[in-house]
Every structure is written in C-alpha cells, then in structure tokens.
Write a protein that holds these residues in place. Structure first.
Motif, mmCIF file in Angstrom:
data_model
loop_
_atom_site.group_PDB
_atom_site.id
_atom_site.type_symbol
_atom_site.label_atom_id
_atom_site.label_comp_id
_atom_site.label_asym_id
_atom_site.label_seq_id
_atom_site.Cartn_x
_atom_site.Cartn_y
_atom_site.Cartn_z
ATOM 1 N N LEU A 1 5.735 -0.618 -17.058
ATOM 2 C CA LEU A 1 4.517 -1.697 -16.970
ATOM 3 C C LEU A 1 3.966 -1.375 -18.544
ATOM 4 N N LEU A 2 3.733 -2.301 -19.184
ATOM 5 C CA LEU A 2 2.956 -2.243 -20.378
ATOM 6 C C LEU A 2 1.341 -2.816 -19.991
ATOM 7 N N VAL A 3 0.486 -2.119 -20.063
ATOM 8 C CA VAL A 3 -0.914 -2.530 -19.824
ATOM 9 C C VAL A 3 -1.991 -2.348 -20.914
ATOM 10 N N ALA A 4 -2.484 -3.332 -21.216
ATOM 11 C CA ALA A 4 -3.408 -3.348 -22.343
ATOM 12 C C ALA A 4 -4.901 -3.019 -21.824
ATOM 13 N N GLU A 5 -5.771 -2.541 -22.930
ATOM 14 C CA GLU A 5 -7.067 -2.201 -22.428
ATOM 15 C C GLU A 5 -7.698 -3.352 -21.644
ATOM 16 N N GLY A 6 -8.477 -2.794 -20.405
ATOM 17 C CA GLY A 6 -8.848 -3.764 -19.390
ATOM 18 C C GLY A 6 -7.950 -3.983 -18.272
ATOM 19 N N SER A 7 -6.798 -3.325 -18.135
ATOM 20 C CA SER A 7 -5.729 -3.225 -17.062
ATOM 21 C C SER A 7 -5.006 -4.579 -17.030
ATOM 22 N N ALA A 8 -5.088 -5.432 -18.047
ATOM 23 C CA ALA A 8 -4.264 -6.516 -17.860
ATOM 24 C C ALA A 8 -2.639 -6.389 -18.318
ATOM 25 N N ILE A 9 -1.835 -6.647 -17.471
ATOM 26 C CA ILE A 9 -0.426 -6.299 -17.825
ATOM 27 C C ILE A 9 0.071 -7.387 -18.772
ATOM 28 N N VAL A 10 0.714 -6.686 -19.806
ATOM 29 C CA VAL A 10 1.285 -7.563 -21.196
ATOM 30 C C VAL A 10 2.695 -7.707 -20.857
ATOM 31 N N TYR A 11 3.406 -6.643 -20.196
ATOM 32 C CA TYR A 11 4.659 -6.806 -20.028
ATOM 33 C C TYR A 11 5.307 -5.830 -18.798
ATOM 34 N N ALA A 12 6.393 -6.495 -18.074
ATOM 35 C CA ALA A 12 6.805 -5.685 -17.025
ATOM 36 C C ALA A 12 8.222 -6.319 -16.768
ATOM 37 N N ASN A 13 9.019 -5.159 -16.553
ATOM 38 C CA ASN A 13 10.610 -5.392 -16.373
ATOM 39 C C ASN A 13 11.070 -5.924 -15.015
ATOM 40 N N LEU A 14 12.133 -6.351 -14.784
ATOM 41 C CA LEU A 14 12.578 -6.753 -13.491
ATOM 42 C C LEU A 14 12.279 -5.621 -12.508
ATOM 43 N N ALA A 15 12.443 -4.488 -12.572
ATOM 44 C CA ALA A 15 12.405 -3.505 -11.808
ATOM 45 C C ALA A 15 11.144 -3.089 -11.415
ATOM 46 N N ALA A 16 9.925 -3.605 -12.277
ATOM 47 C CA ALA A 16 8.456 -3.297 -11.798
ATOM 48 C C ALA A 16 8.235 -4.697 -11.070
ATOM 49 N N ARG A 17 9.014 -5.903 -11.392
ATOM 50 C CA ARG A 17 8.563 -6.960 -10.602
ATOM 51 C C ARG A 17 9.018 -6.695 -9.297
ATOM 52 N N GLN A 18 10.229 -6.323 -9.069
ATOM 53 C CA GLN A 18 10.986 -6.117 -7.621
ATOM 54 C C GLN A 18 9.995 -5.128 -6.905
ATOM 55 N N LEU A 19 9.464 -4.111 -7.643
ATOM 56 C CA LEU A 19 8.961 -2.879 -6.801
ATOM 57 C C LEU A 19 7.603 -3.301 -6.473
ATOM 58 N N LEU A 20 6.972 -3.957 -7.440
ATOM 59 C CA LEU A 20 5.314 -4.279 -7.073
ATOM 60 C C LEU A 20 4.767 -5.748 -6.746
ATOM 61 N N HIS A 21 5.742 -6.643 -6.940
ATOM 62 C CA HIS A 21 5.283 -7.923 -6.937
ATOM 63 C C HIS A 21 6.562 -8.724 -6.266
ATOM 64 N N HIS A 22 7.245 -8.170 -5.503
ATOM 65 C CA HIS A 22 8.456 -9.118 -4.578
ATOM 66 C C HIS A 22 9.382 -10.026 -5.689
ATOM 67 N N GLY A 23 9.343 -9.563 -7.028
ATOM 68 C CA GLY A 23 10.271 -10.076 -7.868
ATOM 69 C C GLY A 23 9.506 -11.318 -8.784
ATOM 70 N N ARG A 24 8.346 -11.395 -8.761
ATOM 71 C CA ARG A 24 7.679 -12.223 -9.323
ATOM 72 C C ARG A 24 7.062 -11.838 -10.645
ATOM 73 N N ARG A 25 6.557 -12.631 -11.475
ATOM 74 C CA ARG A 25 6.171 -12.329 -12.709
ATOM 75 C C ARG A 25 4.926 -11.324 -12.756
ATOM 76 N N LEU A 26 4.778 -10.545 -13.527
ATOM 77 C CA LEU A 26 3.559 -9.668 -13.510
ATOM 78 C C LEU A 26 2.701 -10.054 -14.561
ATOM 79 N N GLU A 27 3.121 -10.334 -15.687
ATOM 80 C CA GLU A 27 2.270 -10.840 -16.810
ATOM 81 C C GLU A 27 1.144 -11.405 -16.670
ATOM 82 N N GLY A 28 -0.126 -11.168 -17.050
ATOM 83 C CA GLY A 28 -1.140 -11.822 -16.945
ATOM 84 C C GLY A 28 -2.143 -11.256 -15.854
#
Length: 438
Positions: free
Chosen positions: A132-159
């Motif tokens: 997970l790449l998180v910008a200042e203010g805790s906004a997620i800039v980038y997340a790979n497939l493993a992060a999506r599966q682990l934290l968001h049921h495979g859905r996009r995390l960016e934004g």
C-alpha cells in the motif's frame, strides 16, 4: 548538392541587385534625363519580386519553426511519434535531422521505460506481499492485488482513505498500524489464525510525504520453522534424557544386584553417581524452562557499583574500565543472569581467569557491556550459529547460554554481537539503548 543558408541568401540578394541594375539601365535608356522616374520604375519592378521571393523563402522556414515548436510541445506531453522533413540540403536540414534523432532516442527510451514499468507492475501485482502506498492525509495512492484481496475483497483501494479501510479490517491490523513501527501481529482465532509482518517506510514523492506499507503473511513460514524448532528441541531433550536415564537404569540395576548379594560397600558410590546424574538432568530441564518462560523485563534505574559488586560475588572477572557515573535503566536480575552466562562461557572456553574482563561504556545513545576472554575464539561456522538456541559445541552443553543472553538483550530493545579478538579470544557485547532513568 549542399547549399548553405548563407550561400542561398547571398545568391538571392545578388540576383535581386542584378535585376534592379538591369531594369535601371533599361529605364535610363528609354527615359534619359529622368533619374527620379528611373528610380521609381526600378523600385516598382524590383520590390514586388523581392517581397514575393523572400516571403516564399521565409514562409517555408516559418512553417518549419512552427512544426519544431509543435513537436517540442508533443515531447513535453510524452508523445514522441512525430518527425519532420526539410527539402533543402542546408543547416536547417541538419537541425531537422538532429531533432528527428532526438525523437528516436526519446521514443526508444520511452519504450524501454514502458517495458520496465510493465515488468515492475507485473512483479508488484503478483507478489504475495500486500503493498500500500499512502499519501499524506492517509489517502491510498496505490495498492497491489494482494492488498486488495486482503483488505477490500479484491476491489480497488486507490482513492480510499486508509483509516476507513482499517476500520473494516481486523482490529489487530489497526493496533499494528497504531504502533508506528515494524512488527508482527496475529489476526483471527483458532484454525483461522494468521500471522503477518508489517513493515513501513516513509519518503517524499513529488514534494509530498508518502508511506509504503508492506504486509507479509508469515503463517506457513512460522509453522514450518516452529516444526523444525520442535524437532530440534525433541532431539536435544531425547539425547540428554537417554544419556542420563540409561546410566541411571544401569546403576539402579547394579545397586539392586549388590543389595541382593549383600555387598553394600559400593552402594554409597552408586547412589552418589545417581544423585549427580539426576541433578544434571534437573539443571538441564530447568535451563530450558527458564529460556521458555523468560518474563518481560522490569526496567528500573540501577547504580553500577552495587550491580557490579553483586556480579563479582558470583563470577570472577576483571573490570577493564571505570563504571559510568550515570545509572543504567534495565532489569537488573535479567541482566545479571545474561552476564553470568557470558562469564561462565568465557571461563569454560579455556581462558585463564585473570584474562576474563568486563568493559562497560556509554556513547551515542547506547550502552555497551562487553565480556572479553583469551580463549581459542570461534570459527566462522560457530560464530554464525552460536546464538541459535540449542546449538552447542560443548559435549555436555545445552546451547542456551548465549541464546538466553540474546533473548534478554532483545527484550530490552538491544542486541548481542560476537567477534574474535586480536591476539586470541572472544568478545561478546550486549548493546542496549540508553534509556532515560525517569
């Protein structure tokens, strides 16, 4: 044939001058005595031709300059697919050729960069480590497939905001993120229990602070390591038990046989040997128990002189320095236990007692306690494994002395190092953070 711009413009100007002179001479022939009319007629004839000719030449050059400006703007936008053409063989043709060569280089570099980005993205997306790449203010800039599966049921995390995602995740992850450092945490219960390692790194990107979070699942690796550790423990304990129980059984049988025969004069010796082997076995088991049940250190200020006096009453050593005036902050009982193990190892290494030294120093926010001896030192292979639990080169060793010292040092937030000394011997150093006594 190559004609430079200077040659072409010189030829054009000379041609226009010659044309003007010819027209002036003709008009002077037909209009004698009328210089003003000759001049006016010459200008009327030459100027339109000059303007048309020069404009035609400049128009082509201006078109080229506009094209150059357009391609430079395209390069700034990342589009390197344009090239130019100039029909003349002059300096502008060289400029166009250099411009086209630059475009080819940029196009090739862009293609290589795209291929590298594609390769890197493929590797990042398919790695089992959640990133997970998180910008200042805790906004997620980038997340790979493993992060999506682990934290968001495979859905996009960016934004999304990390805080919102963490609220939906396991509480253990929120606790691990709140600690603001690397570490292990456990999620789930029973058969669903999973162990993760959280690593975090901060850096600046485009002038903004970013944080890279790496979540790695360690359950399988830890279970494999746990099985290997248990196997090693069982082998060591089985070996030690067999070494003790077999002689005990033999001695007990011999004692019973002597009693049956009425030959009791050797019974005290047999019983003493049984007692010695039993105590050895008890010491062996208690050593493992202490290592497995090491409590969390109770940190408290500790004055050096009383601590060293207490240590000297239990083990012989020479103090190689003046103790620091500032009191240390550690668990005195655990630190004494660690140092006693190190001093015992130094004595058992074959070093003479007067060559066993203890050195204490404080510098750069660290406390260093060093035990030195003049024994044979350690080989490279032994140095690599000396801190591993149950590893020992001694025939009757348990392999727990250095491992216990390492466990105590790491429980205090420090570490232990081993190094051979010049002139022979070993130096074992406990490096601890210098804590505030308040």
């Amino acid at each position: 044939m190559r004609l430079s711009l200077l040659t072409r413009w010189t030829a054009l100007i000379v041609t226009l001058l010659v044309l003007g002179i010819v027209i002036a001479l003709l008009l002077a022939h037909f209009l004698p005595g009328q210089p003003l009319l000759v001049l006016a007629g010459t200008l009327l004839c030459v100027l339109p031709v000059a303007v048309i000719t020069i404009r035609a030449q400049l128009q082509a050059m201006l078109s080229l300059f506009r094209a150059l400006s357009g391609t430079v703007a395209s390069y700034q936008d990342g589009d390197f697919g344009f090239s130019l053409r100039w029909p003349q063989n002059d300096e502008l043709a060289d400029l166009v050729a250099a411009h086209n060569a630059l475009g080819d280089v940029l196009r090739k570099q862009r293609l290589d960069l795209v291929q590298r980005e594609l390769l890197l993205d493929t590797m990042v997306q398919n790695t089992p480590v959640a990133m997970l790449l998180v910008a200042e203010g805790s906004a997620i800039v980038y997340a790979n497939l493993a992060a999506r599966q682990l934290l968001h049921h495979g859905r996009r995390l960016e934004g999304h905001h990390l805080a919102d995602i963490v609220q939906q995740a396991a509480p253990a992850l929120a606790e691990a993120l709140a600690r603001r450092n690397d570490g292990l945490f456990t999620s789930g219960e029973g058969e669903q229990e999973e162990v993760y390692h959280l690593a975090r790194r901060s850096f600046s990107l485009n002038g903004r602070k970013h944080e890279l979070l790496l979540l790695r699942q360690l359950t399988l690796e830890l279970r494999r390591q746990e099985v290997q550790t248990w196997k090693k423990v069982i082998r060591v304990i089985s070996h030690e038990l067999n070494n003790s129980l077999a002689p005990l059984a033999s001695l007990a049988h011999s004692g019973a046989e002597l009693v049956r025969r009425g030959q009791t004069e050797r019974l005290p010796q047999i019983l003493a040997t049984i007692e010695e082997r039993t105590r050895h076995l008890e010491t062996f088991i208690l050593g493992y128990a202490r290592f497995a049940k090491l409590p969390a250190p109770r940190l408290a200020p500790c004055e050096w002189q009383p601590f060293l006096d207490s240590l000297a009453s239990q083990a012989a050593f020479a103090l190689d320095c003046v103790p620091p005036a500032q009191a240390a902050v550690f668990d005195a009982a655990q630190m004494q236990q660690a140092l006693l193990n190190l001093l015992k190892n130094a004595l058992e290494s074959g070093s003479r007692q007067e060559h066993i030294g203890l050195h204490v120093s404080q510098a750069q926010g660290q406390l260093r306690i060093e035990v030195r001896d003049r024994g044979p030192g350690m080989s490279g292979a032994v140095l690599e494994n000396a801190l591993v639990p149950f590893y020992s080169t001694k025939r009757s060793g348990t392999g727990l002395g250095l491992a216990l010292a390492r466990e105590i040092a790491e429980a205090h937030g420090g570490r232990i190092t081993l190094a051979n000394r010049e002139g022979g011997g070993l130096a074992v150093t406990l490096i601890l953070p210098l804590l505030d006594r308040n």
